[in-house]
Design an enzyme around this catalytic site. Sequence first.
Site, PDB file in Angstrom:
ATOM      1  N   ASN A 113       0.834  -1.199   0.000  1.00 62.35           N
ATOM      2  CA  ASN A 113       0.000   0.000   0.000  1.00 62.35           C
ATOM      3  C   ASN A 113       0.864   1.242   0.000  1.00 62.35           C
ATOM      4  OD1 ASN A 113      -0.425   1.944   2.491  1.00 62.35           O
ATOM      5  ND2 ASN A 113       0.161  -0.057   3.337  1.00 62.35           N
ATOM      6  N   PHE A 117      -1.359   8.224   4.532  1.00 68.17           N
ATOM      7  CA  PHE A 117      -2.099   8.833   5.647  1.00 68.17           C
ATOM      8  C   PHE A 117      -3.391   9.503   5.173  1.00 68.17           C
ATOM      9  CE2 PHE A 117       1.606   9.624   8.916  1.00 68.17           C
ATOM     10  CZ  PHE A 117       1.694   8.269   9.110  1.00 68.17           C
ATOM     11  N   SER A 177       5.670   5.157   8.711  1.00 74.39           N
ATOM     12  CA  SER A 177       5.061   4.898   7.409  1.00 74.39           C
ATOM     13  C   SER A 177       6.038   5.288   6.306  1.00 74.39           C
ATOM     14  CB  SER A 177       3.777   5.706   7.243  1.00 74.39           C
ATOM     15  OG  SER A 177       3.332   5.642   5.907  1.00 74.39           O
ATOM     16  N   ASN A 179       5.127   6.016   3.336  1.00 80.13           N
ATOM     17  CA  ASN A 179       4.359   6.676   2.279  1.00 80.13           C
ATOM     18  C   ASN A 179       4.156   8.170   2.479  1.00 80.13           C
ATOM     19  OD1 ASN A 179       3.962   4.150   0.945  1.00 80.13           O
ATOM     20  ND2 ASN A 179       2.410   3.646   2.490  1.00 80.13           N
ATOM     21  N   THR A 180       4.732   8.729   3.548  1.00 76.08           N
ATOM     22  CA  THR A 180       4.782  10.173   3.740  1.00 76.08           C
ATOM     23  C   THR A 180       6.243  10.585   3.642  1.00 76.08           C
ATOM     24  OG1 THR A 180       2.829  10.217   5.178  1.00 76.08           O
ATOM     25  CG2 THR A 180       4.346  12.077   5.335  1.00 76.08           C
ATOM     26  N   LYS A 219       5.789   3.588  17.220  1.00 72.08           N
ATOM     27  CA  LYS A 219       5.785   2.586  16.148  1.00 72.08           C
ATOM     28  C   LYS A 219       6.925   2.856  15.181  1.00 72.08           C
ATOM     29  CE  LYS A 219       2.712   0.170  12.957  1.00 72.08           C
ATOM     30  NZ  LYS A 219       1.293   0.035  12.493  1.00 72.08           N
ATOM     31  N   ASN A 248       6.145  -1.454  11.384  1.00 71.72           N
ATOM     32  CA  ASN A 248       5.323  -1.007  10.266  1.00 71.72           C
ATOM     33  C   ASN A 248       5.666  -1.836   9.029  1.00 71.72           C
ATOM     34  OD1 ASN A 248       3.652   0.710   8.594  1.00 71.72           O
ATOM     35  ND2 ASN A 248       4.058   2.373  10.032  1.00 71.72           N
TER      36      ASN A 248
END
Length: 367
Positions: A113, A117, A177, A179-180, A219, A248
């Site tokens: 994915n 966010f 994450s 993805n940021t 995390k 993560n």
Amino acid sequence: MTLLRSVNRLGLKAMHCLEPEAAHNLTIKMLATGVGLWPKPVQDPRLSYQLADLTFKSPLGMAAGFDKNGEVPIPLMKMGFGHVEVGTVTPLPQPGNPRPRNFRLTADKAVINRYGFNNEGHGALKARLAKLPRQRPGILGVNIGANKTSEDRAADYVQGIEAFASAADYFTANISSPNTPGLRDLQAKDALTDLLSRTMAARDAQTAKVGRQVPVLLKIAPDADEALLADIAEVALAQKVDGLIISNTTISRPPLKDSAQASEAGGLSGAPLFRLSTIALAKMRRLVGPDLPIVGVGGIHSGETAWAKICAGANLLQLYSAMVYEGPDLVADINAYLLQKVQEEGLSSLQQAVGSNAEAWASEPLS
């Protein structure tokens, strides 16, 4: 196979006919309207765990990302999850990355994915959580993050603490994450010290207002090297975080059967993440010692993998991607398996198994 399992298997097949994000959104809507069947939850005092003032009746929780906007925490708890972590939530709403951004690797029982966010922001989540009953069948965690365009990302975490201190049973500061852009830079020693010092101070400032000290967990990513893990452990202990969540998704790509989907950018989760995340967990357990609570997440897809995480050093567990392939029966199956292992090993509590195989896992390379 029971009739219930047969029905759930057919439901999974139907969901897999839909595009992954559409299937996920439909699942949330079904849960919100009370549609769904699952086995009776497995609960036993030997599976419980005490973290600060919180009693987790089951060690297994739903990881952040499934219920980003806090729409279905109660149905998930009724499914048998001992805790549900909503979010990641950011101060301002944001749409996330362009679609498609969620990919099934069915042959690998994995997911990639790159949501970024996507969420409705603090205001929407706060309004939903305010409607929840105070007496809930499980523990509610709120996973907080930073907006993509924020100039002071640590300030966004502080805002998260202030917004949800009266609603959250615990917080998770998500700095992992992939993805940021730049978010994982917050794991570096100086940046992490600044983030945690401000976040923990904000938590402490809320304690008198809400009448309790809300635990804050951190995390982290599974892609850290040994030196970075050591730095994170040092800062986490120095700043007195209440626990760690490891881990993560990964930006690495272990050998995968679905080579076409494997080329998609984003974080890989599911079964192929199990080994890397469990090694990172065990190494962190060795670094922080036996007392700091650790939530093990990444690749859990069976009772056996859940037990392995416990023996590698996890006090609690979370999953998400495995539900895509195994469905709601998995929750009761895992808890039943853990209870069986407790009985077979002659233990009075699952917690007696925590870290029993940590050294073997910690001796493995992270690559």
